[in-house]
Scaffold this active site. Structure first.
Site: not given
Length: 379
Positions: A25, A107, A128, A130, A156, A165, A252, A276, A279
Site C-alpha cells: 500500500y 491524514s 489533512q 478529504y 487534498t 492501484r 495539496k 499524490h 497514486r
C-alpha cells in the site's frame, strides 16, 4: 541501526517486517506506476554544482514553512493507514516529527484519530482533509482539528475519485485486515508486527468510526469510505472550507499552471506541487519536473511546497533550489516507521538532514535560506 545509512536501507527492513498488503500500500502507484517511478528518477537528472574553498562552518537548515519555524524544510506527508505500518503509527510519527522540529500532517484516513495524536503530543500538528459528500462530517472534522489545536489544514484536491492501484486490489487491502488464509499467512510471518497490533485498540479508521453517520460496523465503514469521496469538489468548496477553518490553509495536489493560478486566487497560504505520489493519474509528469513552471507562474503570489519522489536530502536541496519553500516526505518516513517504529522515523529524518547539510556545504552554501538555482549545474 548502525547499518542503516540511507532511506533504501529502511525500505528493505520495512519490507521484511510489515505484512505484504500494507507494505505494498505504501510502496505502490496507480496503473503502470510510471508516474511513481518518474517522481524518483527525475530528481537524478538534476545535477549539482560543486564549489570549493568556501567557508562551510556554522551551517543551518532552519527555515520556515507557512511562517512556522522548522529545523529543515521538510514535513511528514499525510499518509493513510500509517497505523498499519506499525501499531499506533501516526502517534509515533507525530512524536518523532515533534522532537525533530518538523511538521507532521495527519491524514483523514489515519488509523489513529485526531484526538489520539493530540493526546500523545505537546506541539500542534497539521491535519489533512478529504472532502466527503457528507458536508456535516466535513464540518465536524474541521471542528475537531480546531479543538485539537492543529496549526494548519492541508486540503487534498486530487482525490475526488480513486486512481486504481493494482497491488491493493490484488492484495485485498483492508483495515483491519481480512482473515483469509493469504492474509493470515502474511501476518503470521511478521510476528513482531502482530504483537504490536495485539497491544493496541487502534486498527481501523478512527477519524471516521464513531463519528460518521450510518457507520455502525467495519463493513459499513468500508462501504462508506468507498462511496463518500466527492467527485463534485470545486473551487467554491475551497472558499467554504477556508472560511470554516479560519487558519493557515495549504492546498495539496497542484500539478498544472492554470490550477496553480486558481489556487493562488483562493488566498491559501501555500500550495503543494504534487501528483499524490504517483497514486492517482498515471502518466502525469513528475512533481519535480513541474515545479519550475509553477514557481514561474505563481511564485510571487503564494508559498510553494513540493511533494513526491523525495528519497534523500539531496532531493530536498534540489527542490529548494528550484523554488520550493518546503518539501514533504511520505514513503521515507513510512519505511522508517515500518522498519523500527518511532526510532525509524527519527532515523529517516536524520538521514535526510545529514544528506541535505553535507550537500549544501559541498555546493558552497551555509544556509538553506540562501539556496537557489545557483547550486544547480547548467549543461
Amino acid at each position: 541501526m548502525s547499518t542503516v545509512l540511507e532511506i533504501a536501507d529502511l525500505k528493505k527492513l520495512a519490507r521484511r517486517r510489515v505484512p505484504k498488503m500494507f507494505f505494498d500500500y505504501a510502496d505502490s502507484g496507480a496503473w503502470t506506476e510510471s508516474t511513481y517511478r518518474a517522481n524518483e528518477s527525475d530528481f537524478a537528472k538534476i545535477k549539482l554544482r560543486q564549489r570549493v574553498l568556501v567557508d562551510m562552518t556554522d551551517r543551518s537548515l532552519a527555515t520556515t514553512m507557512i511562517g512556522q519555524n522548522v529545523t529543515m524544510p521538510v514535513a511528514l506527508s499525510p499518509t493513510g493507514l500509517a497505523g498499519m505500518q506499525h501499531a499506533d503509527g501516526e502517534i509515533l510519527a507525530a512524536q518523532a516529527a515533534q522532537e525533530f522540529g518538523v511538521p507532521f500532517t495527519l491524514s483523514t484516513m489515519s488509523i489513529c484519530s485526531i484526538e489520539d495524536v493530540a493526546a500523545a503530543t505537546k506541539k500542534p500538528f497539521w491535519f489533512q482533509l478529504y472532502v466527503m459528500k457528507d458536508r456535516d462530517f466535513v464540518r465536524n472534522l474541521i471542528e475537531r482539528a480546531k479543538a485539537a489545536g492543529c496549526s494548519a489544514l492541508v486540503l487534498t484536491l486530487d482525490l475526488q475519485i480513486l486512481g486504481q492501484r493494482h497491488k491493493d486490489l490484488r492484495n485485498g487491502l483492508s483495515a483491519p485486515p481480512k482473515f483469509t488464509p493469504k492474509h493470515i499467512w502474511q501476518m503470521m510471518t511478521r510476528p513482531q508486527w502482530c504483537l504490536g497490533m495485539l497491544a493496541t485498540q487502534r486498527r481501523t479508521f478512527r477519524n471516521i468510526a464513531g463519528h460518521a453517520k450510518g457507520v455502525s460496523d467495519l463493513s459499513s465503514l468500508s462501504s462508506w469510505t468507498a462511496e463518500q469521496f466527492d467527485p463534485k469538489l470545486n473551487w467554491d468548496d475551497v472558499e467554504w472550507i477556508k472560511k470554516l477553518w479560519g487558519g493557515p490553509l495549504i492546498l495539496k495536489g497542484i500539478l498544472d499552471e492554470e490550477d496553480a493560478l486558481m489556487a493562488a486566487k483562493t488566498g491559501a497560504d501555500a500550495i503543494i506541487v504534487s501528483n499524490h505520489g504517483g497514486r492517482q493519474l498515471d502518466g502525469a509528469p513528475s512533481s519535480i519536473s513541474m515545479l519550475p513552471r509553477i514557481v514561474d507562474t505563481v511564485g510571487d503570489k503564494v508559498e510553494i511546497h513540493l511533494d513526491g519522489g523525495i528519497r534523500s536530502g539531496q532531493d530536498v536541496l534540489k527542490a529548494v533550489a528550484l523554488g520550493a519553500k518546503g518539501t514533504y516526505i511520505g514513503r521515507p518516513f513510512l519505511y522508517g516507521l515500518g522498519a523500527m517504529g518511532k526510532s525509524g522515523v527519527t532515523k529517516a529524518l536524520e538521514i535526510i538532514a545529514r544528506e541535505a547539510d553535507v550537500t549544501m556545504a559541498l555546493c558552497g552554501k551555509r544556509r538553506i535560506t540562501d539556496v537557489d538555482a545557483s547550486i544547480l549545474h547548467k549543461d
